[in-house]
Design a protein around this motif. Structure first.
Motif, PDB file in Angstrom:
ATOM      1  N   LEU A   1       0.823  -1.208   0.000  1.00 23.93           N
ATOM      2  CA  LEU A   1       0.000   0.000   0.000  1.00 23.93           C
ATOM      3  C   LEU A   1       0.861   1.264   0.000  1.00 23.93           C
ATOM      4  O   LEU A   1       0.564   2.232  -0.721  1.00 23.93           O
ATOM      5  N   ARG A   2       1.923   1.264   0.768  1.00 24.26           N
ATOM      6  CA  ARG A   2       2.796   2.440   0.773  1.00 24.26           C
ATOM      7  C   ARG A   2       3.511   2.600  -0.578  1.00 24.26           C
ATOM      8  O   ARG A   2       3.711   3.719  -1.060  1.00 24.26           O
ATOM      9  N   GLU A   3       3.860   1.481  -1.198  1.00 19.56           N
ATOM     10  CA  GLU A   3       4.508   1.530  -2.516  1.00 19.56           C
ATOM     11  C   GLU A   3       3.600   2.215  -3.540  1.00 19.56           C
ATOM     12  O   GLU A   3       4.074   2.885  -4.460  1.00 19.56           O
ATOM     13  N   GLN A   4       2.294   2.055  -3.333  1.00 24.08           N
ATOM     14  CA  GLN A   4       1.312   2.673  -4.235  1.00 24.08           C
ATOM     15  C   GLN A   4       0.788   4.003  -3.687  1.00 24.08           C
ATOM     16  O   GLN A   4      -0.206   4.530  -4.186  1.00 24.08           O
ATOM     17  N   HIS A   5       1.471   4.552  -2.678  1.00 23.49           N
ATOM     18  CA  HIS A   5       1.146   5.863  -2.103  1.00 23.49           C
ATOM     19  C   HIS A   5      -0.260   5.896  -1.505  1.00 23.49           C
ATOM     20  O   HIS A   5      -0.960   6.910  -1.577  1.00 23.49           O
ATOM     21  N   LYS A   6      -0.657   4.792  -0.895  1.00 18.92           N
ATOM     22  CA  LYS A   6      -1.946   4.718  -0.233  1.00 18.92           C
ATOM     23  C   LYS A   6      -1.814   5.128   1.222  1.00 18.92           C
ATOM     24  O   LYS A   6      -0.734   5.050   1.821  1.00 18.92           O
ATOM     25  N   ALA A   7      -2.937   5.543   1.802  1.00 22.07           N
ATOM     26  CA  ALA A   7      -2.946   5.972   3.203  1.00 22.07           C
ATOM     27  C   ALA A   7      -3.080   4.748   4.094  1.00 22.07           C
ATOM     28  O   ALA A   7      -4.159   4.166   4.209  1.00 22.07           O
ATOM     29  N   VAL A   8      -1.981   4.353   4.714  1.00 16.24           N
ATOM     30  CA  VAL A   8      -1.987   3.216   5.621  1.00 16.24           C
ATOM     31  C   VAL A   8      -1.051   3.523   6.780  1.00 16.24           C
ATOM     32  O   VAL A   8       0.021   4.119   6.582  1.00 16.24           O
ATOM     33  N   ASP A   9      -1.459   3.169   7.965  1.00 13.36           N
ATOM     34  CA  ASP A   9      -0.618   3.354   9.144  1.00 13.36           C
ATOM     35  C   ASP A   9      -0.696   2.076   9.971  1.00 13.36           C
ATOM     36  O   ASP A   9      -1.748   1.422  10.027  1.00 13.36           O
ATOM     37  N   MET A  10       0.416   1.715  10.613  1.00 16.70           N
ATOM     38  CA  MET A  10       0.456   0.472  11.379  1.00 16.70           C
ATOM     39  C   MET A  10       1.141   0.697  12.712  1.00 16.70           C
ATOM     40  O   MET A  10       2.178   1.363  12.796  1.00 16.70           O
ATOM     41  N   PHE A  11       0.564   0.114  13.762  1.00 21.55           N
ATOM     42  CA  PHE A  11       1.129   0.149  15.103  1.00 21.55           C
ATOM     43  C   PHE A  11       1.242  -1.289  15.603  1.00 21.55           C
ATOM     44  O   PHE A  11       0.316  -2.084  15.441  1.00 21.55           O
ATOM     45  N   VAL A  12       2.385  -1.609  16.222  1.00 20.37           N
ATOM     46  CA  VAL A  12       2.667  -2.961  16.686  1.00 20.37           C
ATOM     47  C   VAL A  12       2.734  -2.948  18.212  1.00 20.37           C
ATOM     48  O   VAL A  12       3.492  -2.154  18.801  1.00 20.37           O
ATOM     49  N   PHE A  13       1.981  -3.824  18.846  1.00 19.58           N
ATOM     50  CA  PHE A  13       1.891  -3.860  20.301  1.00 19.58           C
ATOM     51  C   PHE A  13       2.741  -4.998  20.857  1.00 19.58           C
ATOM     52  O   PHE A  13       2.537  -6.165  20.494  1.00 19.58           O
TER      53      PHE A  13
END
Length: 709
Positions: A637-649
Motif C-alpha cells: 500500500l505504501r509503494e502505491q502511495h496509499k494511506a496506511v498506518d500500522m502500530f505494533v503492540f
C-alpha cells in the motif's frame, strides 16, 4: 475432633509455611473491584473509552462462545461464587478476585480473595499450542460440605490451585506445579483435590533447550509469525495428581481419581450440550444431519428405556445448554432463536410432553447459567447495560436481580439502539444493532462505522473488544454492530466434516462474498433510513472481521476508512508466515500455493495484488506475535502511495489483553475514524505527531488521485 475449615487452613499454613492471602492485603488500586453500594445520582454523562476498559467482568467477553459457566452454586444452594476482574490501564494490570453472593440477592457480595494475574486460554491449532490472549473462564469449585472453595489463580506467570475458606475468606495456594494447572475437582469426601496439567511440557522445554544448541529443525512445529522457536506440542496429555489441602501432600492420581476431572478439550471440538438428572436420565443433543454444524435435535434417554425425542420446532436448532430442575421432573434449556438466532429463549420441557413451554424470550443476552434450588442463576446483559447476575424462576421465567457488577453505568447516557434485520444476496438471515448518538436528531445523516462480526449483549467493542461502539456513538458516529450470517455451507448435509464445510466456503471466495453482501445490504438499509451518509462509511474488524475488511477494501468502493486488528490472509502469510502445517492445511482446503502464482485465485482477496486499485485509508493495530502477517500489505500500500498506518503492540496476542494497550487501541480507532470521516483532529498536544503523519498521508493520497499530465 471436628475442625472447622478456617482452622484447617490456618493449621496447614502454620505446618507448611504457606502465606495466607486476605482481602485486607489487597492493593489500593483494586479497592473498587467490587462496586460501591452508593448508586450514581445527578445528570447522566457520555461514555468514555476508560469506562469500557475498566468494566468489571464475570466470565467471557463473548458469552456466546462455548465455555463452562463462570457461576458456581454452593451445595446448599444459598450462595453463588464467581471470579470477577477489572482492568486497570494506569498500571496496565488486572484486578482479580474471588467473590460470593447470596443467591436470594438479600445482601451485597463478599470478596474472599483478591490478587493474581489474568489467566489466558491456550488454544490448539494444527497440533501445536498457540496463545491467543483470550481470558480464561475460571469456574470456582465448592467443597462437598460447602465450607471451602477451590479455584485457579495465576501468579508470577503460573496458574495454581488456591483454596479459600467460604466464611472467613482466608485463602492460600495449595499446588506448586511446574506447569500451569488446567483443571481441578474435589474428591467426593472433600478431603483432597484432583488437579491436572501438562507435566510433559517440562521435558519438552528441556528438549527444546538442548536442540537449540545445535539449531532448531524447521518443520511443522513452527509458526514463524508467532515465535522464532518451535511451538509446544498439543499432544502432550494432562498428568493428574491428588493433593491434600490440609497437609500439602500429593501423589499421582489413580484412574478413578482422574475420572473426576472434566475431559481435556484442547484440540477437540466442544461436544453438543447434555445434562444428567439425579435419577440417571440423560438429556442429549445431536446433529440433525452429517454436517458437523447442522442444527441440533433434543432427546432424553432413561436407563434401560427407549429414548424420548422432542419433535417440536423449539427442540431443534441452536441449543446452548441444559439443566434438570431440582426434582428431576423437567428439563430447562437455553436456545438461540429468532431472526439470525438473535434472541435468547428459555424453555421448560417435561419428557413425554409434546411441546416444551417457553419461559423467557428476549433480545438481551442470557448466558453462563447454573441451576440452584430456587432457580436458574445467569448472567444477563442488554445492548446498553453490561452484564448483571440474575435469578430466573424455572417454573414461570420471572427474573430477579442478584448483583450488578457495574452500577456506575446507571449514570451514563446512551443513544438509541435498534435491532435491524435483513438478508444477504444468498438469502441468509442477517442482523445487526444500529447505535445512534445520545443527541441524535432524526433526519440527520451521520458518518457510519461498521463493526464486526458478533453483536450480542452489551455492545462493548465488537469481536476482540477493540472498537468502542458506544464511545463511537458518543463521538457523533452511527454504528452498525454487524453479526455475521450463518454460512450456506453450514446447512449442506452433504458436507460431513469441518474440513469440507470450510473448503466449500473458500471455493470462489464464497464465504467472503456472503459476508460482504450481508454488510453491503445492511449499510444500504441504514442509508435508506436517512441515517448514514453514503460517502462517509467506515469498516473495522479483528480475525474473521479483519478478513472482512480486507475483502471489502478490494471489492467495494463503499468505504471511506478502515481499521483492522489482524492482517492478512495473503499468499505469504497463508503459505509461509503461519508455518508448514498451516500452509498444508490451507492448500488442502483450496487456497493458492506460494509458487503457483495463481493471480486469478487471489484477485478477489489479496490487497498486495490489488494495492494499486485500493483506496480506502487503512489503520492496522496489530500484535507483535502477528504483525509479520501484515508487513507485505503495509509495504504494498505504501509503494502505491496509499494511506496506511500500522502500530505494533509488544507482548500481545490475537486478543490484546493488556489494559493500557486496549485503551490505546480504543483511542486511536476513535481518532482515525474522526480524522477520515469527520475531518476532526484532537487538540491534545501529545497527538500532534500522529496527526502530522496522517495529514501527510492524506496529502499524498490526494496527490496520487489527481490526473497526471
Amino acid at each position: 475432633m471436628v475442625t472447622t475449615a478456617t482452622s484447617v487452613l490456618a493449621l496447614a499454613s502454620a505446618m507448611l509455611g504457606f502465606s495466607i492471602a486476605t482481602p485486607a492485603a489487597a492493593a489500593d488500586r483494586c479497592s473498587d473491584l467490587l462496586p460501591p453500594v452508593v448508586r450514581p445520582v445527578g445528570s447522566k454523562r457520555d461514555i468514555t473509552p476508560e469506562d469500557l476498559v475498566r468494566l468489571r467482568q464475570i466470565g467471557p467477553l463473548e458469552a456466546v462462545i462455548p465455555a463452562p459457566s463462570a457461576l458456581a452454586v454452593s451445595p446448599d444452594g444459598r450462595e453463588l461464587a464467581f471470579v470477577i476482574t477489572r482492568a486497570d490501564p494506569t498500571t496496565n494490570s488486572h484486578c482479580v478476585g474471588l467473590a460470593v453472593v447470596d443467591v436470594a440477592g438479600r445482601s451485597e457480595p463478599r470478596l474472599l480473595d483478591q490478587g493474581g494475574q489474568l489467566a489466558l486460554v491456550s488454544n490448539e491449532y494444527r497440533k501445536r499450542i498457540w496463545g491467543i490472549g483470550y481470558p480464561l473462564t475460571i469456574t470456582p469449585h465448592w467443597s462437598p460440605d460447602g465450607k471451602s472453595i477451590a479455584w485457579l489463580r495465576r501468579d508470577n506467570e503460573r496458574t495454581q490451585v488456591w483454596v479459600a475458606d467460604a466464611a472467613s475468606g482466608q485463602a492460600r495456594q495449595i499446588t506448586h506445579s511446574p506447569v500451569d494447572v488446567e483443571a481441578l475437582a474435589w474428591s467426593t469426601d472433600g478431603k483432597t483435590i484432583v488437579y491436572a496439567g501438562r507435566r510433559g511440557q517440562v521435558e519438552e522445554r528441556a528438549a527444546f533447550a538442548k536442540e537449540g544448541l545445535s539449531g532448531f529443525h524447521y518443520d511443522t512445529r513452527y509458526v514463524p509469525i508467532m515465535s522464532n522457536k518451535p511451538m509446544p506440542d498439543a499432544a502432550i496429555p494432562w498428568t493428574a495428581y491428588v493433593v491434600s489441602p490440609l497437609t500439602g501432600e500429593e501423589h499421582p492420581a489413580s484412574q478413578d481419581e482422574a475420572a473426576l476431572l472434566p475431559p481435556d478439550m484442547i484440540g477437540k471440538v466442544e461436544p453438543p450440550p447434555r445434562a444428567a438428572s439425579a435419577d440417571g436420565r440423560l438429556a442429549e443433543t445431536h446433529r440433525s444431519s452429517a454436517n458437523p454444524v447442522s442444527p441440533l435435535l433434543l432427546s432424553v434417554h432413561a436407563p434401560g428405556g427407549a429414548p424420548i425425542d422432542c419433535n417440536a420446532d423449539a427442540c431443534r436448532g441452536s441449543i446452548d445448554s441444559m439443566w434438570w430442575t431440582g426434582d428431576g421432573k423437567a428439563l430447562i434449556y437455553l436456545r438461540r432463536e429468532g431472526w439470525a438466532r438473535g434472541d435468547s429463549a428459555l424453555y421448560r420441557w417435561v419428557p413425554g410432553e409434546r411441546e416444551p413451554r417457553q419461559l423467557l424470550k428476549t433480545r438481551d443476552l442470557v448466558s453462563n447459567c447454573a441451576m440452584a434450588p430456587d432457580g436458574l442463576v445467569c448472567l444477563y446483559e442488554r445492548a446498553i447495560a453490561p452484564q448483571r447476575v440474575v435469578r430466573i424462576d424455572p417454573a414461570t421465567g420471572a427474573m430477579r436481580d442478584i448483583f450488578d457488577p457495574n452500577p456506575e453505568f446507571l449514570g451514563i447516557r446512551f443513544g438509541q439502539v435498534q435491532r435491524l434485520e435483513w438478508r444477504n444476496d444468498q438469502g441468509a438471515e442477517v442482523r445487526g444493532d444500529l447505535v445512534l448518538p445520545p443527541d441524535y436528531r432524526p433526519g440527520t445523516r451521520l458518518p457510519l462505522i461498521v463493526t464486526t462480526y458478533m453483536s450480542n449483549g452489551f455492545l462493548r467493542g465488537a469481536m476482540g473488544d477493540e472498537y468502542p461502539i458506544h464511545a463511537f456513538a458518543a463521538a457523533g458516529f452511527a454504528v452498525l454492530s454487524f453479526n455475521k450470517p450463518r454460512a450456506v455451507a453450514d446447512d449442506n448435509p452433504g458436507l460431513d466434516t469441518i474440513k469440507k464445510v470450510q473448503g466449500d466456503g473458500i471455493r470462489n471466495w464464497a464465504w467472503r462474498r456472503e459476508v460482504q453482501s450481508a454488510i453491503d445490504r445492511g449499510v444500504d438499509k441504514v442509508i435508506a433510513m436517512g441515517i448514514a451518509d453514503p460517502k462517509l462509511i467506515g469498516i473495522s474488524g479483528l480475525s474473521d472481521g479483519s478478513s472482512t475488511v480486507q475483502f471489502a477494501m478490494i471489492n467495494s468502493r463503499q468505504f471511506a476508512a478502515a481499521s483492522m486488528s489482524t492482517c492478512c490472509l495473503e499468499p505469504w502469510a497463508v503459505n509461509v508466515g503461519y508455518g508448514p502445517a498451516f500452509a498444508a492445511h490451507m492448500q488442502e482446503q483450496g487456497w493458492g500455493a506460494l509458487t503457483a502464482d495463481d493471480r486469478t485465485f487471489w484477485a478477489p482477496g489479496s490487497i498486495v495484488q490489488s494495492a494499486a486499485g485500493t483506496d480506502t485509508p487503512l489503520l492496522m493495530q496489530v500484535a507483535d506475535r502477528e504483525y509479520l502477517g501484515g508487513i507485505d500489505v503495509f509495504a504494498a500500500l505504501r509503494e502505491q502511495h496509499k494511506a496506511v498506518d500500522m502500530f505494533v503492540f509488544p507482548d500481545a496476542y490475537h486478543f490484546k489483553y493488556q489494559p493500557a494497550q486496549r485503551l490505546a487501541v480504543y483511542r486511536r480507532n476513535l481518532d482515525w475514524f474522526a480524522f477520515w470521516l469527520q475531518g476532526r483532529i484532537d487538540s491534545d498536544p501529545a497527538k500532534a505527531g500522529q496527526y502530522a503523519h496522517w495529514q501527510e498521508l492524506a496529502k499524498e493520497r490526494e496527490a496520487a488521485q489527481r490526473p497526471q499530465d
